[in-house]
Design a protein around this motif. Structure first.
Motif, mmCIF file in Angstrom:
data_model
loop_
_atom_site.group_PDB
_atom_site.id
_atom_site.type_symbol
_atom_site.label_atom_id
_atom_site.label_comp_id
_atom_site.label_asym_id
_atom_site.label_seq_id
_atom_site.Cartn_x
_atom_site.Cartn_y
_atom_site.Cartn_z
ATOM 1 N N ALA A 1 -8.221 -2.247 -7.799
ATOM 2 C CA ALA A 1 -8.823 -2.684 -6.531
ATOM 3 C C ALA A 1 -8.126 -3.951 -6.023
ATOM 4 O O ALA A 1 -8.730 -5.023 -5.917
ATOM 5 N N LEU A 2 -6.855 -3.814 -5.704
ATOM 6 C CA LEU A 2 -6.058 -4.938 -5.203
ATOM 7 C C LEU A 2 -6.059 -4.921 -3.681
ATOM 8 O O LEU A 2 -5.808 -3.871 -3.063
ATOM 9 N N PRO A 3 -6.318 -6.072 -3.041
ATOM 10 C CA PRO A 3 -6.441 -6.088 -1.579
ATOM 11 C C PRO A 3 -5.225 -5.524 -0.853
ATOM 12 O O PRO A 3 -5.368 -4.865 0.179
ATOM 13 N N PHE A 4 -4.016 -5.761 -1.367
ATOM 14 C CA PHE A 4 -2.831 -5.346 -0.621
ATOM 15 C C PHE A 4 -2.712 -3.823 -0.534
ATOM 16 O O PHE A 4 -2.010 -3.301 0.354
ATOM 17 N N LEU A 5 -3.392 -3.087 -1.405
ATOM 18 C CA LEU A 5 -3.314 -1.629 -1.351
ATOM 19 C C LEU A 5 -4.094 -1.051 -0.175
ATOM 20 O O LEU A 5 -3.930 0.128 0.163
ATOM 21 N N ASN A 6 -4.947 -1.862 0.449
ATOM 22 C CA ASN A 6 -5.740 -1.387 1.593
ATOM 23 C C ASN A 6 -5.568 -2.260 2.823
ATOM 24 O O ASN A 6 -6.348 -2.141 3.766
ATOM 25 N N ALA A 7 -4.556 -3.111 2.836
ATOM 26 C CA ALA A 7 -4.346 -4.039 3.948
ATOM 27 C C ALA A 7 -3.300 -3.496 4.917
ATOM 28 O O ALA A 7 -2.495 -2.621 4.552
#
Length: 440
Positions: free
Chosen positions: A143-149
């Protein structure tokens, strides 16, 4: 220090090894998105396995064993067509699940699909292609932010390091080395190199003995390093070890500090050390900004010495082109302005696989000690049929919920044990005033 047998356990990651079985429980970067062209297969090696990646008709990345199951020809020379990858030797057509869809020379019999190869799940996001090389159903994506940014908020790169993955990652969670390896000899030099603010260079250079606290977390370790700053205050930098082979830290600025200065708390960097084999690995660099776009051109300027094949032409053979005159007037290490060159030098000169039974650790190495213990435990978990730390399988699981990358000034009397950092965070990111660089 580790025993020789423990060192073997956590540094050997090929197929069938205990360490390799543990690493295969996690999603791993397998390529940069920009490496994989629509009609060109990409030969890669991950965890000692020779693989080939290609894009199917819908542009989705597919990953299979590199050698054709017929006569073991290299499929990276194949033709991308009909939704799969066709071997140039006898025309066998493989899909992304490892099924052979066609065997033209077999006539009518060759039209029946056969499950004779192996395919691996892939996920493309944030400029990376992640792959899962384990058996059975893969766990949740981290659940890393950059994967959904949005794409513009993340920069990705990779650099080859000619040594074992573990010693590459150990430097990321070693706050003490910043006061030596990465320092410049004046504020002006540090600012002109456009790598870090002169302030931070001065802080880490002047206080060479940080107070280090280490906390075990659901994702790995949180490391706080406190250094003397202004009278009555300390500067605290929080970095993280993320199981089993990455970190979350403050890295190079995300925008050009001369034209668009922003707080370093606006984002973070991950150095993800992915084994090619036991003596080489890719250092994937992911730089992510929470509140706006990164300056891609500026970020690329830090990689001026990285060639088109993601290699740096500073090696043990040319002594990394260390300059003794530079050591006298500009930098502590005499290795130029790139932190990546600094790191490459020290981790590669430790040996292809560092012998940790010969080292003599100090009090500032407490994060390394804890990291190694966690990896040893993770190997044992897998051997006993359990998922290791930070492998999430339920939809509601998020081992990274408390990931915190932070650099702040605090009173010298502040208690840095426990969850002190939470006061600076809100909804998984630094508070707006912290990201703005304003005192709390």
């Amino acid at each position: 220090m580790l025993s020789a047998s423990e060192n073997e356990l956590i540094t050997r990651t090929g197929p069938g090894t205990p360490g390799g079985e543990m690493m295969r429980r996690y999603w791993q970067p397998a390529a940069l998105s920009r490496e994989l062209k629509a009609d060109e297969p990409l030969a890669i090696t991950v965890l000692g396995e020779d693989l080939v990646m290609f894009r199917d008709d819908a542009g989705r990345p597919q990953l299979i064993s590199r050698h054709c199951p017929h006569r073991l020809a290299d499929l990276s020379y194949g033709r991308v067509e009909a939704g799969g990858l066709r071997c140039i030797y006898h025309g066998w057509l493989m899909d992304g699940n490892g099924r052979c869809l066609e065997r033209p020379a077999e006539g009518a019999r060759g039209k029946a699909a056969l499950q004779i190869g192996k395919g691996y799940p892939c996920h493309e996001a944030g400029g990376l292609i992640l792959a899962w090389l384990g058996e059975g159903a893969p766990p949740n994506l981290p659940a890393l932010p950059f994967l959904n940014a949005p794409e513009e908020q993340t920069f990705t790169m990779k650099v080859l390091q000619e040594c074992n993955y573990l010693q590459g990652n150990e430097g990321n969670i070693d706050p003490a080395h910043l006061s030596f390896l990465h320092t410049f000899l004046s504020e002006g030099v540090a600012q002109n190199l456009n790598l870090r603010s002169g302030k931070l260079n001065d802080v880490i250079a002047e206080d060479q003995a940080p107070e280090i606290r280490v906390t075990e977390t659901a994702f790995g370790l949180r490391i706080s390093a406190a250094r003397d700053y202004k009278p009555g205050t300390r500067w605290v930098r929080v970095t993280n070890f993320v199981m089993p082979n990455t970190c979350a830290i403050h890295g190079s600025p995300l925008t050009d500090p001369r034209s668009n200065p922003i707080s370093e708390n606006c984002g973070y960097q991950m150095n993800w050390h992915v084994p090619i084999d036991d003596t080489h690995h890719w250092k994937y660099v992911i730089a992510h900004r929470f509140d706006g776009p990164v300056d891609t051109d500026f970020m690329m300027s830090a990689y001026a010495e990285v060639d088109a094949d993601y290699r740096i032409d500073r090696t043990r053979e040319n002594r990394f082109r260390q300059n003794r005159e530079e050591m006298r007037i500009r930098s502590y290490a005499g290795l130029g302005g790139s932190f990546f060159v600094h790191d490459k030098c020290v981790v590669e000169t430790q040996g292809a696989i560092m012998d940790r039974s010969k080292e003599h650790l100090g009090t500032t190495d407490k994060a390394l000690v804890n990291m190694r213990r966690q990896i040893v435990r993770a190997v044992a978990d897998v051997q006993q049929g359990r998922d290791p730390l930070m492998v999430d399988r339920r939809p509601q699981d998020n081992s990274l919920a408390d990931l915190a990358v932070l650099s702040v000034e605090v009173p010298e009397t502040a208690d840095l044990d426990g969850d002190w950092w939470r006061a600076f965070f809100e909804d998984g990111r630094p508070r707006p005033e912290v990201m703005a660089g304003k005192p709390r």
